[in-house]
Design an enzyme around this catalytic site. Structure first.
Site, short mmCIF file in Angstrom:
data_model
loop_
_atom_site.label_atom_id
_atom_site.label_comp_id
_atom_site.label_asym_id
_atom_site.label_seq_id
_atom_site.Cartn_x
_atom_site.Cartn_y
_atom_site.Cartn_z
N LYS B 84 44.28 18.06 24.37
CA LYS B 84 44.71 18.61 25.67
C LYS B 84 46.08 19.25 25.51
O LYS B 84 46.94 18.71 24.77
CB LYS B 84 44.75 17.45 26.68
CG LYS B 84 44.98 17.87 28.12
CD LYS B 84 45.01 16.63 29.04
CE LYS B 84 45.21 16.98 30.49
NZ LYS B 84 45.24 15.79 31.37
N SER B 159 42.15 16.43 35.34
CA SER B 159 42.77 17.58 34.74
C SER B 159 42.38 17.83 33.27
O SER B 159 42.60 18.93 32.77
CB SER B 159 44.28 17.42 34.82
OG SER B 159 44.72 16.31 34.05
N SER B 183 42.12 11.60 35.46
CA SER B 183 42.06 12.85 34.70
C SER B 183 41.32 12.76 33.37
O SER B 183 41.05 13.78 32.75
CB SER B 183 43.46 13.41 34.46
OG SER B 183 43.88 14.10 35.61
#
Lengths: 437, 470
Positions: B84, B159, B183
């Site tokens: 990420k 996210s 997330s």
């Protein structure tokens, strides 16, 4: 002249950079003075994305020592808080400080006039970066960013510029004695801020305003700034004017304060507990009883000892412990042994007759003795003694005249005995041989 | 030799091939590079890929060829991973999907990526996310939304939507993401992959661009439970850079299938099932029924109404966000604050408000007290049960654009993951079937603090059940 109509209400905030090896929340060196700008930085003290603070245990320990020496109550459960504000020298947009639960609260310092000055709190935080204007451009040096900083906040107990100065000196002295910081004011390791307001009667509540004078870096400037500010406020109040709450700076050249920013819009720091550092349990992290025991003899105790042991005045004892820690006491101790008048030695130290720190205690005493001797190099007193010795020792005189050199040594010895060793030997010998010609 | 049309494998499957000499690290990496080339334009999963990857793979192959036992020392040797884009990496820029940090190159590495590369992993690239991790659909990314590989009109969740989509679309065998409240779990549910959110403090946050510091947790996103265990074992453990990491050494998770060695008491919180949609509930309850047949005790339990957590989470998270984003002033790096996106601005505004004088007690302090109540509520419940089983998300994936209709989209969407996030509890999302639109549905197992092992063992068992069904 300070108007007699008003009573000053003064509180001091003292910032002291701890001279630990490492910064407060990272591994960078804390000693930043004179270093090439931005050579002692890392993601933490630059506030880079993703960097996290880890508290410096040594800085915590030193703050506890100071809190104990100031007789503060230690908050065993303490934590760090974020103080949010924007300034170019503040890389994270917040300063890690303490607000809700400062490390120490409710301490005190005893002044020489026996006034007890109350300390509201002592807390630990991080210093900001250094901001310098070069060619009208702001330059930032982050070597100072994150250096451990102690803040000592007094209650508004101080009543005069002199007292404020004295209090600050006491704190400085204590910090030096504890060895937690070099507290070199020229290097900015100790910085003073004074909050000043005036009231009419001792029984009046605290005035509704206060004027803050920031970033004062000497005791004398502190004194002069407060004197100026008291006069300025007195004039305004006497003229029936209102004093605005503001922050002022001090210009030593003009011996005057000047307005920096008005505090009408109240500060909004949006304090909240620092989520990156878990709350601290000081009892678990440190052995507080051991720390209490490890405290060195504190200035107050040393001063009292000097007064009782050597019959010094408060003034003498204060200056000697403050300006000549350890070596001053050592000198007095030798003086006592050598039976030299202590008060004279104390005055010689204070008046800097000789450079005590440079030459050391033993030499200092010798110099004092020598100085006393020199008073008997020739002069009437020495002549009288010589004549007396000649009269009292006819046999030795006879031997000398018969050519026995040893008789001369005997006669000089007699002179030394009569003068308690204060006679200059060469002079005495000359006077003696002249008289016996 | 790998055929190019071959489906991607899990880390452990790839590793078996590496050990058996059936594939080289170079071939595996090339396989994923091809996948990325084919699909990334459409899905918008990677913000940047690693150009050195084949060189790194060749180096790994050399080690493997010389030393067949190299995997003992480096369990991820030669295996590619997606990361990420809020994990700082020294070889790739790190943007948190924000314009402010576009092209920002960190000078240091996050502990998580450092530990993965120390274990021999190769970073394929950095994945898209909601900007600053603000969101639950990957649509607040300043570089465009990621699409759900199961259906391109749907959001992948967020996210960590880029990381979960990467694993779902075989653009990476596994990935790491981060969770503040949901997330990892929620996009894992929407993309039909496994997402493990460990206990708060179990994996270091050093070098992870902060969202809300008191909640942020990095964690693995994988195709199999065994992979989640493998990555967790590499990542977890104390870190002197992060004062909030748990100081004791973590219990190693079994990386081979290990099921619970005794019947467990599994709680189904009725307040959670009351919130989620029927098609979601049916799939989760079906799993519960199967677990019952296997001897576990299934029990209806009661927890604090999870909707209470929305307010608590919103206040605390916004407060921390407003402070954490203060450093983006453009003085030392990146662009200035005029480049903040709409969602970041909203959060800064609200966070600043709840911390302001006069409102602090009313909002922030109250929320902290409520958080303590939530922590205690879980503690109480866990005295009677082993683990909690519930839906992860209220629904299967929603269409792209749903985010625009609701200012509080993320917070209301993540209602079933917020309480456990506030309590710092470990949890895992497991896929448990599909809805009528063929979109995946996820369940979550929540455990007491530091009980990752218990969670993983039940996860292995559920994984077998769902595998058998498929």
């Amino acid at each position: 002249m300070i108007s007699k109509k008003f009573l000053p209400v003064i509180g001091l905030e003292i910032h002291i950079e701890l001279t630990t090896r490492r910064k407060m929340f990272c591994g960078c060196p804390a000693d930043h003075f004179g270093q090439k700008p931005n050579t002692q930085t890392c993601p933490v003290c630059l506030g880079l994305p993703g960097a996290l603070p880890v508290p410096n245990q040594e800085a915590l320990k030193r703050t506890i020592l100071l809190a104990l020496a100031l007789k503060c109550q230690i908050n065993h459960q303490t934590w760090f808080d974020r103080k949010n504000y924007f300034y170019p020298d503040l890389p994270k947009g917040y300063q890690i400080s303490q607000f809700f639960r400062p490390l120490g609260i409710g301490g005190q310092i005893n002044l020489d006039n026996n006034r007890l000055i109350k300390i509201k709190e002592i807390h630990l935080e991080e210093d900001t970066a250094k901001s310098i204007m070069v060619d009208k451009k702001r330059r930032l040096d982050f070597n100072k960013s994150g250096v451990p900083l102690i803040e000592i906040v007094s209650e508004p107990n101080l009543t005069s510029a002199q007292e404020a100065k004295h209090y600050a000196q006491k704190v400085h002295h204590l910090v030096k004695t504890l060895g937690i910081s070099s507290a070199d004011m020229e290097k900015g390791q100790m910085r003073l801020e004074a909050n000043i307001s005036l009231k009419k009667l001792p029984t009046d509540p605290l005035p509704k305003y206060k004027v803050e004078i920031k970033n004062i870096n000497s005791f004398r400037y502190l004194h002069d700034a407060i004197v100026f500010e008291i006069n300025r406020q007195s004039r305004l109040l006497s003229a029936g004017k209102k004093i605005i709450q503001e922050t002022r700076g001090y210009t030593p050249g003009k011996k005057a304060t000047y307005s920096q920013r008005s505090k009408e819009e109240a500060y909004e720091y949006r304090y909240f507990p620092e989520p990156d550092i878990p709350p601290l349990n000081l009892e678990q992290l440190f052995n507080l009883q051991e720390l209490q025991k490890s405290l060195p003899q504190l200035p107050e105790q040393i001063i009292n000892e000097l007064i009782t042991k050597y019959q010094l005045s408060q003034y003498q004892a204060d200056i000697i412990t403050r300006k000549y820690p350890i070596i001053g006491e050592k000198t007095l101790k030798i003086a006592l042994k050598e039976k030299i008048t202590i008060v004279d030695v104390a005055n010689a130290i204070i008046n800097q007759n000789y450079n005590l720190k440079k030459i050391g205690a033993q030499k200092f005493i010798e110099k004092i003795k020598l100085a006393a001797k020199k008073e008997l190099t020739g002069g009437q007193e020495l002549k009288t003694v010589v004549n007396q010795v000649i009269i009292e020792n006819p046999r030795a005189v006879k031997d000398y005249r018969a050519g026995k050199r040893a008789a001369l040594s005997f006669l000089i010895g007699q002179i030394q005995q009569k003068t308690n060793g204060r006679a200059d030997i060469k002079q005495a010998q000359k006077l003696l041989t002249d008289a016996l010609k | 030799m790998i055929k190019l049309n071959e489906k991607g494998h899990s880390l452990i499957e790839w590793r078996k091939k590496l050990i058996a000499g059936q594939a080289s690290s170079r071939e595996i990496c090339q396989f994923y590079l091809n996948q990325i080339q084919k699909k990334n334009n459409q899905l918008n999963i990677y913000l940047v890929t690693n150009r050195q990857i084949l060189k790194e793979a060749a180096r790994a192959d050399q080690i493997i060829n010389h030393d067949k036992k190299a995997f003992k020392k480096q369990p991820l040797l030669g295996l590619p991973l997606a990361v990420k884009d809020n994990f700082c990496t020294t070889n790739l820029p790190t943007t948190a999907a924000s314009f402010i940090l576009e092209n920002y190159q960190p000078p240091y590495q996050s502990t998580a990526t450092q530990r993965l590369t120390n274990a021999g992993a190769i970073i394929l690239g950095k994945t898209n996310m909601d900007a600053w991790a603000h969101g639950s659909s990957t649509e607040t990314s300043d570089f465009g939304p990621t699409k759900n590989p199961h259906h391109l009109e749907y959001a992948p969740g967020g996210s960590s939507g880029g990381s979960t989509a990467a694993v779902a679309a075989d653009l990476a065998p596994a990935a790491i993401g981060s969770e503040t409240a949901g997330s990892i779990r929620q996009p894992a549910a929407w993309c039909g992959v496994i997402g493990l959110k460990p206990t708060y403090g179990r994996i270091s946050r050093w070098g992870v661009i902060a969202m809300a510091s008191s909640l942020d947790c990095p964690g693995p996103i994988t195709k199999t439970v065994a992979d989640a265990a493998l990555l967790y074992n590499c990542l977890a453990g104390p870190d002197y850079h992060d004062a909030t990491t748990i100081q004791n050494q973590p219990q190693k998770l079994p990386s081979k299938k290990t099921i619970p060695n005794r019947p467990l008491i599994i709680g189904l919180p009725k307040e959670y099932f009351n919130q989620s949609q029927q098609d979601v509930n049916q799939k989760v309850i079906a799993v519960a029924n199967q677990l019952k047949k296997l001897g576990h005790k299934i029990k209806e339990i009661s927890l604090l109404d999870p909707t209470l957590s929305i307010a608590v989470y919103t206040i605390l998270q916004r407060a921390e966000v407003s402070s954490n984003l203060a450093r983006y002033d453009g003085i030392r790096f990146g662009r200035d604050r005029s480049h903040f996106g709409l969602e970041a601005l909203r959060r800064i505004m609200l966070g600043t408000f709840v911390l302001s004088a006069g409102y602090f007690d009313q909002y922030y302090l109250k929320a902290q007290k409520a958080r303590t109540k939530i922590v205690k509520d879980f503690q109480k419940v866990f005295t009677n049960i082993d683990l909690i089983l519930s839906p992860t998300s209220l629904t299967a994936a929603l269409k792209l654009g749903a985010w625009n209709d609701n200012v509080m989209f993320g917070e209301t969407q993540d209602v079933l993951v917020e309480p456990s996030a506030l309590a710092g509890l470990p949890a895992i999302n497991l896929p448990c079937g599909f809805n009528k639109q063929k979109l995946p549905i996820g369940l979550q197992i929540i455990g007491p603090q530091q009980q990752e092992k218990k969670i993983i063992e039940l996860a292995y068992q559920i994984e077998t059940l769902t595998d058998e069904k498929n």
